[in-house]
Write an enzyme that holds these catalytic residues in place. Structure first.
Site, PDB file in Angstrom:
ATOM      1  N   MET A 207      -3.833  10.519  -2.596  1.00 58.44           N
ATOM      2  CA  MET A 207      -4.526  11.593  -1.642  1.00 58.44           C
ATOM      3  C   MET A 207      -4.195  12.865  -2.177  1.00 58.44           C
ATOM      4  SD  MET A 207      -3.925   9.684   2.099  1.00 58.44           S
ATOM      5  CE  MET A 207      -2.921   8.616   1.326  1.00 58.44           C
TER       6      MET A 207
ATOM      7  N   GLY B 140      -0.366   0.053   8.783  1.00 58.31           N
ATOM      8  CA  GLY B 140       1.156   0.780   8.927  1.00 58.31           C
ATOM      9  C   GLY B 140       1.674   0.678  10.144  1.00 58.31           C
ATOM     10  N   SER B 141       1.151   1.691  10.913  1.00 56.85           N
ATOM     11  CA  SER B 141       2.128   1.343  12.313  1.00 56.85           C
ATOM     12  C   SER B 141       2.010   0.011  12.897  1.00 56.85           C
ATOM     13  CB  SER B 141       1.683   2.584  13.064  1.00 56.85           C
ATOM     14  OG  SER B 141       0.454   2.819  12.820  1.00 56.85           O
TER      15      SER B 141
ATOM     16  N   GLY C  98      -6.637   2.759   7.918  1.00 51.36           N
ATOM     17  CA  GLY C  98      -6.461   3.584   9.120  1.00 51.36           C
ATOM     18  C   GLY C  98      -6.653   2.995  10.472  1.00 51.36           C
ATOM     19  N   GLY C  99      -5.616   2.950  11.228  1.00 51.57           N
ATOM     20  CA  GLY C  99      -5.859   2.447  12.675  1.00 51.57           C
ATOM     21  C   GLY C  99      -6.378   1.117  12.750  1.00 51.57           C
TER      22      GLY C  99
ATOM     23  N   GLY D 246      -3.993  11.508   5.887  1.00 56.53           N
ATOM     24  CA  GLY D 246      -2.949  12.502   6.116  1.00 56.53           C
ATOM     25  C   GLY D 246      -1.870  11.888   6.909  1.00 56.53           C
ATOM     26  N   PHE D 247      -2.152  10.984   7.763  1.00 61.83           N
ATOM     27  CA  PHE D 247      -0.915  10.638   8.604  1.00 61.83           C
ATOM     28  C   PHE D 247      -1.262   9.024   9.142  1.00 61.83           C
ATOM     29  CE2 PHE D 247      -1.933  15.286   9.356  1.00 61.83           C
ATOM     30  CZ  PHE D 247      -0.729  15.687   9.102  1.00 61.83           C
ATOM     31  N   GLY D 248      -0.154   8.476   9.311  1.00 60.54           N
ATOM     32  CA  GLY D 248      -0.251   7.079   9.946  1.00 60.54           C
ATOM     33  C   GLY D 248      -0.367   7.276  11.682  1.00 60.54           C
ATOM     34  N   GLY D 249      -0.732   6.173  12.182  1.00 59.69           N
ATOM     35  CA  GLY D 249      -0.776   6.133  13.737  1.00 59.69           C
ATOM     36  C   GLY D 249      -2.028   6.724  14.234  1.00 59.69           C
TER      37      GLY D 249
ATOM     38  N   HIS E 129       0.821  -1.182   0.001  1.00 62.17           N
ATOM     39  CA  HIS E 129       0.043   0.126  -0.073  1.00 62.17           C
ATOM     40  C   HIS E 129       0.993   1.344  -0.182  1.00 62.17           C
ATOM     41  CE1 HIS E 129      -3.808   1.970   0.839  1.00 62.17           C
ATOM     42  NE2 HIS E 129      -3.075   2.889   1.554  1.00 62.17           N
TER      43      HIS E 129
ATOM     44  N   MET F  97       0.732  11.659  -0.985  1.00 62.14           N
ATOM     45  CA  MET F  97      -0.022  12.961  -0.361  1.00 62.14           C
ATOM     46  C   MET F  97       0.528  14.389  -1.049  1.00 62.14           C
ATOM     47  SD  MET F  97      -0.111  11.740   3.574  1.00 62.14           S
ATOM     48  CE  MET F  97      -0.534  10.189   4.042  1.00 62.14           C
TER      49      MET F  97
HETATM   50  C1  DX5 Z   1      -3.373   7.424   5.977  1.00 61.57           C
HETATM   51  C2  DX5 Z   1      -2.825   6.332   4.988  1.00 61.57           C
HETATM   52  C3  DX5 Z   1      -2.970   5.215   5.579  1.00 61.57           C
HETATM   53  C4  DX5 Z   1      -2.002   5.189   6.546  1.00 61.57           C
HETATM   54  C5  DX5 Z   1      -2.303   3.979   7.728  1.00 61.57           C
HETATM   55  O1  DX5 Z   1      -3.948   8.741   5.368  1.00 61.57           O
HETATM   56  O2  DX5 Z   1      -3.966   6.205   3.945  1.00 61.57           O
HETATM   57  O3  DX5 Z   1      -2.708   4.321   4.731  1.00 61.57           O
HETATM   58  O4  DX5 Z   1      -0.593   4.652   6.298  1.00 61.57           O
HETATM   59  O5  DX5 Z   1      -1.664   3.949   8.908  1.00 61.57           O
HETATM   60  P1  DX5 Z   1      -2.060   3.505  10.055  1.00 61.57           P
HETATM   61  O6  DX5 Z   1      -2.228   1.789   9.897  1.00 61.57           O
HETATM   62  O7  DX5 Z   1      -0.903   3.489  10.981  1.00 61.57           O
HETATM   63  O8  DX5 Z   1      -3.201   3.953  10.734  1.00 61.57           O
HETATM   64 ZN    ZN Z   2      -3.781   4.703   2.407  1.00 60.07          ZN
END
Ligand code: DX5
Ligand code: ZN
Length: 220
Positions: free
Chosen positions: A68, A197-198, A176-177, A142-145, A33, A37
Protein backbone atom coordinates in the site's frame (compact mmCIF):
# COMPACT_ATOMS: atom_id res chain seq x y z
CA UNK A 1 -8.68 -26.70 -5.01
CA UNK A 2 -9.17 -25.75 -1.37
CA UNK A 3 -9.12 -22.02 -0.66
CA UNK A 4 -6.04 -20.27 0.70
CA UNK A 5 -5.82 -18.71 4.17
CA UNK A 6 -3.38 -15.82 4.56
CA UNK A 7 -3.27 -14.43 8.12
CA UNK A 8 -2.33 -10.73 8.23
CA UNK A 9 0.69 -10.18 10.48
CA UNK A 10 -0.40 -6.56 10.97
CA UNK A 11 -2.53 -7.80 13.89
CA UNK A 12 0.19 -10.06 15.34
CA UNK A 13 1.93 -9.30 18.63
CA UNK A 14 5.23 -7.76 17.52
CA UNK A 15 6.72 -8.23 21.00
CA UNK A 16 6.47 -11.95 20.32
CA UNK A 17 6.94 -12.00 16.58
CA UNK A 18 8.96 -15.23 16.45
CA UNK A 19 6.24 -17.11 18.39
CA UNK A 20 3.52 -15.69 16.16
CA UNK A 21 5.44 -16.81 13.05
CA UNK A 22 5.89 -20.28 14.53
CA UNK A 23 2.16 -20.44 15.31
CA UNK A 24 1.42 -19.76 11.61
CA UNK A 25 4.05 -22.33 10.57
CA UNK A 26 2.29 -24.95 12.72
CA UNK A 27 -1.22 -23.95 11.61
CA UNK A 28 -3.33 -24.76 8.56
CA UNK A 29 -2.58 -21.32 7.09
CA UNK A 30 -1.15 -21.30 3.57
CA UNK A 31 0.62 -17.94 3.39
CA UNK A 32 1.83 -15.02 5.51
CA UNK A 33 0.04 -11.77 4.54
CA UNK A 34 2.37 -8.78 5.04
CA UNK A 35 0.89 -5.27 4.82
CA UNK A 36 3.34 -2.55 3.77
CA UNK A 37 2.02 1.00 4.33
CA UNK A 38 3.90 4.20 3.51
CA UNK A 39 1.80 6.91 5.18
CA UNK A 40 1.16 8.44 1.72
CA UNK A 41 -0.96 5.98 -0.25
CA UNK A 42 -2.73 5.12 3.02
CA UNK A 43 -2.97 7.20 6.22
CA UNK A 44 -0.85 4.79 8.25
CA UNK A 45 2.71 3.46 8.37
CA UNK A 46 3.29 -0.23 9.14
CA UNK A 47 6.65 -1.92 8.66
CA UNK A 48 9.17 -2.20 5.88
CA UNK A 49 11.84 -4.32 4.23
CA UNK A 50 13.95 -5.35 7.27
CA UNK A 51 10.89 -6.80 9.03
CA UNK A 52 9.88 -8.69 5.87
CA UNK A 53 13.41 -10.14 5.69
CA UNK A 54 13.27 -11.17 9.38
CA UNK A 55 9.88 -12.83 8.93
CA UNK A 56 11.24 -14.61 5.86
CA UNK A 57 14.03 -16.20 7.92
CA UNK A 58 11.52 -17.97 10.18
CA UNK A 59 8.51 -18.41 7.89
CA UNK A 60 8.05 -21.85 6.32
CA UNK A 61 5.24 -20.71 4.01
CA UNK A 62 5.09 -18.22 1.10
CA UNK A 63 5.09 -14.49 1.82
CA UNK A 64 2.04 -12.70 0.35
CA UNK A 65 3.17 -9.07 0.34
CA UNK A 66 0.53 -6.34 -0.06
CA UNK A 67 2.10 -3.01 -1.02
CA UNK A 68 0.00 0.00 0.00
CA UNK A 69 2.63 2.43 -1.23
CA UNK A 70 3.02 4.99 -4.01
CA UNK A 71 5.47 4.26 -6.83
CA UNK A 72 5.84 0.55 -5.98
CA UNK A 73 8.16 0.02 -9.01
CA UNK A 74 10.99 1.52 -7.00
CA UNK A 75 10.94 -1.37 -4.51
CA UNK A 76 10.16 -4.49 -6.55
CA UNK A 77 13.72 -5.84 -6.51
CA UNK A 78 14.07 -5.05 -2.81
CA UNK A 79 10.96 -7.03 -1.91
CA UNK A 80 12.23 -9.97 -3.96
CA UNK A 81 15.48 -9.86 -1.99
CA UNK A 82 13.55 -9.64 1.29
CA UNK A 83 11.74 -12.88 0.40
CA UNK A 84 8.38 -11.95 -1.17
CA UNK A 85 6.73 -14.75 -3.17
CA UNK A 86 3.54 -12.92 -4.14
CA UNK A 87 3.85 -9.17 -4.69
CA UNK A 88 0.61 -7.19 -4.94
CA UNK A 89 0.45 -3.54 -5.97
CA UNK A 90 -2.56 -1.23 -5.96
CA UNK A 91 -4.20 -0.37 -9.26
CA UNK A 92 -4.68 3.16 -7.88
CA UNK A 93 -0.92 3.56 -7.25
CA UNK A 94 0.31 2.53 -10.72
CA UNK A 95 0.29 4.77 -13.78
CA UNK A 96 1.85 2.04 -15.95
CA UNK A 97 0.36 -1.03 -14.35
CA UNK A 98 1.27 -3.39 -17.19
CA UNK A 99 4.93 -2.41 -16.90
CA UNK A 100 4.84 -2.83 -13.11
CA UNK A 101 3.32 -6.32 -13.46
CA UNK A 102 5.97 -7.33 -16.04
CA UNK A 103 8.68 -6.14 -13.67
CA UNK A 104 7.30 -8.22 -10.78
CA UNK A 105 7.19 -11.29 -13.05
CA UNK A 106 10.70 -10.67 -14.35
CA UNK A 107 11.86 -10.90 -10.72
CA UNK A 108 10.23 -14.34 -10.60
CA UNK A 109 7.50 -13.41 -8.16
CA UNK A 110 3.78 -13.98 -8.61
CA UNK A 111 2.06 -10.72 -9.52
CA UNK A 112 -1.06 -9.38 -7.83
CA UNK A 113 -3.19 -6.28 -8.34
CA UNK A 114 -5.36 -4.82 -5.58
CA UNK A 115 -8.47 -2.66 -5.92
CA UNK A 116 -9.81 -0.23 -3.34
CA UNK A 117 -13.51 -0.61 -2.48
CA UNK A 118 -14.57 2.22 -4.82
CA UNK A 119 -12.57 1.04 -7.86
CA UNK A 120 -14.73 -0.82 -10.40
CA UNK A 121 -13.81 -4.37 -11.52
CA UNK A 122 -13.98 -3.27 -15.18
CA UNK A 123 -10.52 -1.66 -14.92
CA UNK A 124 -9.04 -5.18 -14.72
CA UNK A 125 -10.42 -6.28 -18.11
CA UNK A 126 -7.08 -5.74 -19.93
CA UNK A 127 -4.67 -6.85 -17.21
CA UNK A 128 -6.38 -9.91 -15.71
CA UNK A 129 -4.75 -12.31 -18.20
CA UNK A 130 -1.29 -11.12 -17.14
CA UNK A 131 -1.57 -11.58 -13.38
CA UNK A 132 -1.76 -14.39 -10.84
CA UNK A 133 -3.95 -12.75 -8.22
CA UNK A 134 -6.44 -9.98 -7.59
CA UNK A 135 -6.72 -8.67 -4.03
CA UNK A 136 -10.12 -7.10 -3.49
CA UNK A 137 -10.13 -4.69 -0.57
CA UNK A 138 -13.27 -5.23 1.48
CA UNK A 139 -12.38 -2.25 3.73
CA UNK A 140 -10.57 0.97 2.93
CA UNK A 141 -6.89 0.08 3.23
CA UNK A 142 -4.78 1.38 6.08
CA UNK A 143 -5.96 -0.32 9.25
CA UNK A 144 -6.90 -3.70 10.65
CA UNK A 145 -10.14 -4.30 12.50
CA UNK A 146 -12.54 -2.41 10.21
CA UNK A 147 -16.05 -3.40 9.16
CA UNK A 148 -16.51 -5.55 6.04
CA UNK A 149 -18.10 -3.75 3.03
CA UNK A 150 -21.04 -5.79 1.65
CA UNK A 151 -20.59 -4.60 -1.97
CA UNK A 152 -17.56 -6.93 -2.13
CA UNK A 153 -19.78 -9.91 -3.06
CA UNK A 154 -20.95 -8.22 -6.24
CA UNK A 155 -17.34 -7.43 -7.15
CA UNK A 156 -16.34 -11.07 -6.71
CA UNK A 157 -19.14 -12.17 -9.05
CA UNK A 158 -18.10 -9.66 -11.71
CA UNK A 159 -14.43 -10.63 -11.41
CA UNK A 160 -15.16 -14.39 -11.62
CA UNK A 161 -17.01 -13.73 -14.87
CA UNK A 162 -14.01 -11.91 -16.40
CA UNK A 163 -11.60 -14.53 -15.02
CA UNK A 164 -13.63 -17.42 -16.47
CA UNK A 165 -13.09 -15.92 -19.93
CA UNK A 166 -9.53 -14.68 -19.58
CA UNK A 167 -7.73 -16.39 -16.68
CA UNK A 168 -9.52 -19.32 -15.03
CA UNK A 169 -6.60 -19.88 -12.63
CA UNK A 170 -6.83 -16.39 -11.19
CA UNK A 171 -6.67 -16.24 -7.40
CA UNK A 172 -9.32 -13.90 -5.97
CA UNK A 173 -8.20 -12.84 -2.50
CA UNK A 174 -10.36 -10.84 -0.09
CA UNK A 175 -8.80 -8.50 2.46
CA UNK A 176 -10.52 -6.63 5.30
CA UNK A 177 -13.08 -7.52 7.93
CA UNK A 178 -13.08 -11.23 7.08
CA UNK A 179 -14.59 -13.36 9.87
CA UNK A 180 -17.05 -16.16 10.60
CA UNK A 181 -19.99 -14.02 9.44
CA UNK A 182 -18.79 -13.70 5.83
CA UNK A 183 -16.10 -16.34 5.10
CA UNK A 184 -18.49 -19.01 3.79
CA UNK A 185 -20.36 -16.62 1.52
CA UNK A 186 -17.11 -15.15 0.16
CA UNK A 187 -15.90 -18.60 -0.91
CA UNK A 188 -19.33 -19.58 -2.29
CA UNK A 189 -19.39 -16.36 -4.32
CA UNK A 190 -16.07 -17.19 -5.99
CA UNK A 191 -13.19 -15.99 -3.81
CA UNK A 192 -10.44 -18.56 -3.25
CA UNK A 193 -8.13 -16.79 -0.81
CA UNK A 194 -9.00 -15.04 2.46
CA UNK A 195 -6.84 -12.63 4.44
CA UNK A 196 -7.70 -12.32 8.14
CA UNK A 197 -5.97 -10.12 10.70
CA UNK A 198 -7.91 -9.29 13.83
CA UNK A 199 -10.27 -12.27 13.52
CA UNK A 200 -7.23 -14.57 13.84
CA UNK A 201 -4.90 -12.73 16.18
CA UNK A 202 -7.49 -11.28 18.58
CA UNK A 203 -9.15 -14.65 19.02
CA UNK A 204 -8.45 -16.85 22.05
CA UNK A 205 -6.89 -19.64 20.02
CA UNK A 206 -5.51 -18.23 16.75
CA UNK A 207 -4.46 -21.64 15.46
CA UNK A 208 -8.01 -22.98 15.89
CA UNK A 209 -9.43 -19.88 14.24
CA UNK A 210 -7.18 -20.47 11.22
CA UNK A 211 -8.39 -24.07 11.11
CA UNK A 212 -12.01 -22.87 11.17
CA UNK A 213 -11.32 -20.46 8.29
CA UNK A 214 -9.75 -23.30 6.34
CA UNK A 215 -12.60 -25.76 6.90
CA UNK A 216 -15.32 -23.07 6.96
CA UNK A 217 -16.76 -24.72 10.05
CA UNK A 218 -17.19 -22.26 12.86
CA UNK A 219 -18.02 -23.00 16.50
CA UNK A 220 -21.34 -21.48 17.41
C1 DX5 B 1 -5.76 -3.31 5.65
C2 DX5 B 1 -4.85 -4.47 5.37
C3 DX5 B 1 -5.38 -5.77 5.84
C4 DX5 B 1 -5.62 -5.85 7.33
C5 DX5 B 1 -6.78 -6.78 7.52
O1 DX5 B 1 -5.31 -2.20 4.99
O2 DX5 B 1 -4.62 -4.60 3.99
O3 DX5 B 1 -4.58 -6.86 5.41
O4 DX5 B 1 -4.52 -6.31 8.06
O5 DX5 B 1 -7.13 -6.76 8.86
P1 DX5 B 1 -8.57 -7.24 9.37
O6 DX5 B 1 -8.68 -8.69 8.99
O7 DX5 B 1 -8.48 -7.03 10.85
O8 DX5 B 1 -9.59 -6.38 8.70
ZN1 ZN C 1 -3.58 -6.48 3.27
Amino acid sequence: MKHIISPSMLSADFNHLAEEIEMINQSEADWFHLDIMDGVFVPNISFGLPIVAHINKLAKKPLDVHLMIVEPDRYIEDFKKAGADYLTVHYEACTHLHRTVQKIKSEEMKAGVSLNPHTPIAVLEDIVQDIDLVLLMSVNPGFGGQKFIENTYSKITQLREIASRKNPNLIIEIDGGVDSSNANKLIETGANALVAGSFVFKSEKPKNTISQLKTLKFNK
